[in-house]
Design a protein around this motif. Sequence first.
Motif, PDB file in Angstrom:
ATOM      1  N   VAL A 181      36.904   7.367  80.219  1.00  0.00           N
ATOM      2  CA  VAL A 181      36.593   5.767  80.352  1.00  0.00           C
ATOM      3  C   VAL A 181      35.226   5.861  80.426  1.00  0.00           C
ATOM      4  N   LEU A 182      34.555   5.224  79.325  1.00  0.00           N
ATOM      5  CA  LEU A 182      33.101   5.296  79.325  1.00  0.00           C
ATOM      6  C   LEU A 182      32.676   3.664  79.804  1.00  0.00           C
ATOM      7  N   ASP A 183      32.126   3.512  81.159  1.00  0.00           N
ATOM      8  CA  ASP A 183      31.854   2.293  81.369  1.00  0.00           C
ATOM      9  C   ASP A 183      30.321   1.845  81.160  1.00  0.00           C
ATOM     10  N   GLU A 184      30.208   0.850  80.117  1.00  0.00           N
ATOM     11  CA  GLU A 184      28.982   0.553  79.914  1.00  0.00           C
ATOM     12  C   GLU A 184      28.000   1.485  79.773  1.00  0.00           C
ATOM     13  N   THR A 185      28.531   2.887  79.022  1.00  0.00           N
ATOM     14  CA  THR A 185      27.459   3.597  78.890  1.00  0.00           C
ATOM     15  C   THR A 185      26.385   3.518  78.170  1.00  0.00           C
ATOM     16  N   ASP A 186      26.359   2.561  77.025  1.00  0.00           N
ATOM     17  CA  ASP A 186      25.341   2.199  76.397  1.00  0.00           C
ATOM     18  C   ASP A 186      24.211   1.258  77.299  1.00  0.00           C
ATOM     19  N   SER A 187      24.689   0.860  78.296  1.00  0.00           N
ATOM     20  CA  SER A 187      23.595  -0.162  78.701  1.00  0.00           C
ATOM     21  C   SER A 187      22.248   0.748  79.255  1.00  0.00           C
ATOM     22  N   GLY A 188      21.076   0.133  78.898  1.00  0.00           N
ATOM     23  CA  GLY A 188      19.992   0.682  79.146  1.00  0.00           C
ATOM     24  C   GLY A 188      19.423   1.781  78.463  1.00  0.00           C
ATOM     25  N   LEU A 189      20.169   2.013  77.418  1.00  0.00           N
ATOM     26  CA  LEU A 189      19.923   3.353  76.783  1.00  0.00           C
ATOM     27  C   LEU A 189      18.938   2.972  75.402  1.00  0.00           C
ATOM     28  N   ASP A 190      17.841   3.383  75.103  1.00  0.00           N
ATOM     29  CA  ASP A 190      17.338   3.192  73.880  1.00  0.00           C
ATOM     30  C   ASP A 190      18.097   3.922  72.667  1.00  0.00           C
ATOM     31  N   ILE A 191      17.625   3.556  71.346  1.00  0.00           N
ATOM     32  CA  ILE A 191      18.396   4.088  70.384  1.00  0.00           C
ATOM     33  C   ILE A 191      18.665   5.585  70.210  1.00  0.00           C
ATOM     34  N   ASP A 192      17.500   6.495  70.618  1.00  0.00           N
ATOM     35  CA  ASP A 192      17.835   7.709  70.395  1.00  0.00           C
ATOM     36  C   ASP A 192      18.693   8.428  71.456  1.00  0.00           C
TER      37      ASP A 192
ATOM     38  N   PHE B 272      39.872   8.020  74.390  1.00  0.00           N
ATOM     39  CA  PHE B 272      38.658   7.386  75.007  1.00  0.00           C
ATOM     40  C   PHE B 272      39.030   5.905  75.139  1.00  0.00           C
ATOM     41  N   ILE B 273      38.500   5.287  76.345  1.00  0.00           N
ATOM     42  CA  ILE B 273      38.344   4.072  76.437  1.00  0.00           C
ATOM     43  C   ILE B 273      36.920   3.535  76.574  1.00  0.00           C
ATOM     44  N   VAL B 274      36.260   2.987  75.612  1.00  0.00           N
ATOM     45  CA  VAL B 274      34.916   2.846  75.889  1.00  0.00           C
ATOM     46  C   VAL B 274      34.653   1.165  76.144  1.00  0.00           C
ATOM     47  N   VAL B 275      34.160   1.341  77.274  1.00  0.00           N
ATOM     48  CA  VAL B 275      33.892  -0.263  77.846  1.00  0.00           C
ATOM     49  C   VAL B 275      32.619  -0.738  77.614  1.00  0.00           C
ATOM     50  N   THR B 276      32.347  -1.991  76.692  1.00  0.00           N
ATOM     51  CA  THR B 276      30.914  -2.257  75.927  1.00  0.00           C
ATOM     52  C   THR B 276      31.015  -3.859  76.137  1.00  0.00           C
ATOM     53  N   HIS B 277      29.531  -4.194  76.320  1.00  0.00           N
ATOM     54  CA  HIS B 277      29.107  -5.325  76.023  1.00  0.00           C
ATOM     55  C   HIS B 277      29.018  -5.931  74.655  1.00  0.00           C
ATOM     56  N   TYR B 278      28.288  -4.674  74.064  1.00  0.00           N
ATOM     57  CA  TYR B 278      27.575  -4.797  72.685  1.00  0.00           C
ATOM     58  C   TYR B 278      28.186  -3.947  71.742  1.00  0.00           C
ATOM     59  N   GLN B 279      28.092  -4.403  70.644  1.00  0.00           N
ATOM     60  CA  GLN B 279      28.756  -3.777  69.480  1.00  0.00           C
ATOM     61  C   GLN B 279      28.039  -2.573  68.955  1.00  0.00           C
ATOM     62  N   ARG B 280      26.721  -2.363  69.006  1.00  0.00           N
ATOM     63  CA  ARG B 280      25.873  -1.459  68.933  1.00  0.00           C
ATOM     64  C   ARG B 280      26.613  -0.141  69.129  1.00  0.00           C
ATOM     65  N   LEU B 281      27.039   0.172  70.137  1.00  0.00           N
ATOM     66  CA  LEU B 281      27.448   1.545  70.416  1.00  0.00           C
ATOM     67  C   LEU B 281      28.590   2.032  69.665  1.00  0.00           C
ATOM     68  N   LEU B 282      29.520   0.837  69.102  1.00  0.00           N
ATOM     69  CA  LEU B 282      30.506   1.065  68.074  1.00  0.00           C
ATOM     70  C   LEU B 282      30.022   1.419  66.716  1.00  0.00           C
ATOM     71  N   ASN B 283      28.763   1.220  66.381  1.00  0.00           N
ATOM     72  CA  ASN B 283      28.418   1.876  65.275  1.00  0.00           C
ATOM     73  C   ASN B 283      28.468   3.307  65.129  1.00  0.00           C
ATOM     74  N   TYR B 284      28.403   4.027  66.275  1.00  0.00           N
ATOM     75  CA  TYR B 284      28.297   5.388  66.384  1.00  0.00           C
ATOM     76  C   TYR B 284      29.530   5.938  66.727  1.00  0.00           C
ATOM     77  N   ILE B 285      30.339   5.202  67.712  1.00  0.00           N
ATOM     78  CA  ILE B 285      31.174   5.787  68.086  1.00  0.00           C
ATOM     79  C   ILE B 285      32.573   4.655  67.510  1.00  0.00           C
ATOM     80  N   ILE B 286      33.153   5.182  66.469  1.00  0.00           N
ATOM     81  CA  ILE B 286      34.040   4.158  65.716  1.00  0.00           C
ATOM     82  C   ILE B 286      35.151   4.146  66.442  1.00  0.00           C
TER      83      ILE B 286
END
Lengths: 254, 481
Positions: free
Chosen positions: A168-179, A198-212
């Motif tokens: 379970v990834l809890d907002e793993t994308d928050s606070g990360l730059d694109i790299d 995997f359960i990907v918890v996220t606020h933004y769609q951004r991460l889902l461009n990379y983890i489909i």
Amino acid sequence: MLSIKNLHAAVAGNEILKGIDLEVKAGQVHAIMGPNGSGKSTLAAVLAGREEFEVTRGTVSFAGKDLLGLAPEERAREGLFLAFQYPVEIPGVNSSYFLRTALNEIRQHRGLEKVSAMEFLKIIREKLQLVEMDEKFLKRSVNEGFSGGEKKRNEILQMATLEPRLAVLDETDSGLDIDALKIVANGVNKLRSKDNAFIVVTHYQRLLNYIIPDFVHVLYQGKIVKSGDKELALHLEDYGYDWIKEENSRSERW
Amino acid sequence: MTEEMETLHEFTNQEYKYGFVTDIESDTLPKGLNEDIIRAISAKKAEPDWMLQWRLTAFRNWSKMEEPTWANVKFNPIDYQDIVYYAAPKKSDGPKSLDEVDPAILEMYNKLGIPLHEQEVLAGVAVDAVLDSVSVATTFKEKLSDLGIIFCSFSEAVREHPELVKKYLGSVVPPGDNFFAALNSAVFSDGSFVYVPKGVRCPMELSTYFRINAQFTGQFERTLIIAEEGSYVSYLEGCTAPMRDENQLHAAVVELVAHDNATIKYSTVQNWYPGDKEGKGGIYNFVTKRGLCKGVGAKISWTQVETGSAITWKYPGCVLQGDHSVGEFYSVALTNNYQQADTGTKMIHIGKNTSSTIVSKGISAGFGQNSYRGQVKILKNATNARNFSQCDSLLIGDKCGAHTFPYIEVKNSTGQVEHEATTSKIGEDQIFYLNQRGISTEDAVSMIVNGFCKEVLAELPMEFAVEAQKLLGVSLEGSVG
């Protein structure tokens, strides 16, 4: 693998999850999205067994076991992994020692031999490459003085090492730059297999461009109000959450 | 544990076997303390007259002294006339087999990984200590004596090396230094004596890690270590395993003397009986330890891990008399349940360019009360003296307490004194994080605490460090969740 039925949970008497139903099968990636305060992180915490959340109704079965009846460490040993939104610093505890201890607890639970310090070094070197981290990291204390990006990568490194059935990834994308985001996503993608989920918890769609994701669920006011495929995430990106809120307030009026 | 260490332990054990046990017939003096009792103790140990006179002087001092009350600890008054000051060991007193020993104690031994045979000895089971490696031990004794190193029991030193004992005994901790030191000086039972000659580096860690027979000397131990010019010695005291001990009051004295450019490293692991969960029973550990850096460039380093005893009252200090001399104090003190510790150090800077370092880690759990009390004194002639102190406290739960009492006195304007202190609570977040990685709460607490103490544990010799880590974990069991 994971079956959540009518899950209700409260913290300090306030109900936050109000009847969640979710089925996750091996090989799948589920994204859980939603506006702030919708209960996304609560769901992650309840699955991991955080004490301050009280489950008031419902059942969760994981790999054939009653997940809610297990202590947090037992859940972890059964193969449930939570990548924390805010990884905790543990001063003075060597990262390598910590991770080897964790790995050996899990291996022992699976009836496998413990790994020695030397064997562990071999394993961890390979995993470090996956998240593009330097070996020097092993000598540092757990998360102590790490940048936000380093902490998140460290979570992925731990996941890669412990090889959970369900992460379970809890907002793993928050606070990360694109790299950093790409590195994290890359790590996850390399670990995806037909045996894990995997359960990907996220606020933004951004991460889902990379983890489909295979499925996208929208959580709102403690309930999953919409489910779909990755197109739903794109729609949310374009239109925000307001239409979800409107749809739901309409339904309440009816 | 290296083979060398093992042999050394046996060697030390043997030292006690021959140095103490065989000297004394099995009997006990009546309760109470007066000059006759002291004469009797001295007679039983076949001491020379000067030793008796020294004891009597100490006793007369003690009789005029008051028990100190300034420490941040509470206990019922001790009736000093209700204590037996001399009891020869009786092996038959103990349980007949491990079956008769409290299962809780056995469980702890198992957790610490203590071999069965040692468990028997520690628990006081009436077994004959098998020492068939006498020849190996003799080799060690020869190896040490080839280098001119004397390592023997205090009683033996009084008999065999009276000139050294006379010269140094009481030179660092005078018999009238404080109430408990005076008491020890009057009635001390036995202890260790070390002398390292000029330029000699002691090739092994010296240890009173005499797991065997240790229970016989614990109560009023006396240790004296002398390091001549340019020599080095590392000494280990104590044991991670809890030992059976009927004596509630312990009042030990340790004196160290380091001459020019000599180094003494003194490490302690103290795990006497802390009392039960309700705070009943347990050892009162009132210890005076002091080192004198007598010569130029001398160095004395104290490292202690204190987890046992109901009450700990202990301030290992350094008197930095020689110019450029160095004092160090690294401490971990843990109090759980109803344990109380008031411990710290004294660094007295007398010589020029002297420096001292203090690193103290206090851990409180349950209803434990943990006080750091430290004195840094820079005297008038101590030009360019420096001190760095760091006192960190870790609280587990909300019923325990941590206190810090630093005393700083600087009489030379070139002195530099730094003091840092932190207090933190063990976080539920930290425990949950480790839980989520498959680590049990007990192991998580142990890991966090060991991380907290890392700088101090790093100062311990390897064998000791590993055991001390386990000990911290075991001592905190049941303190969370």
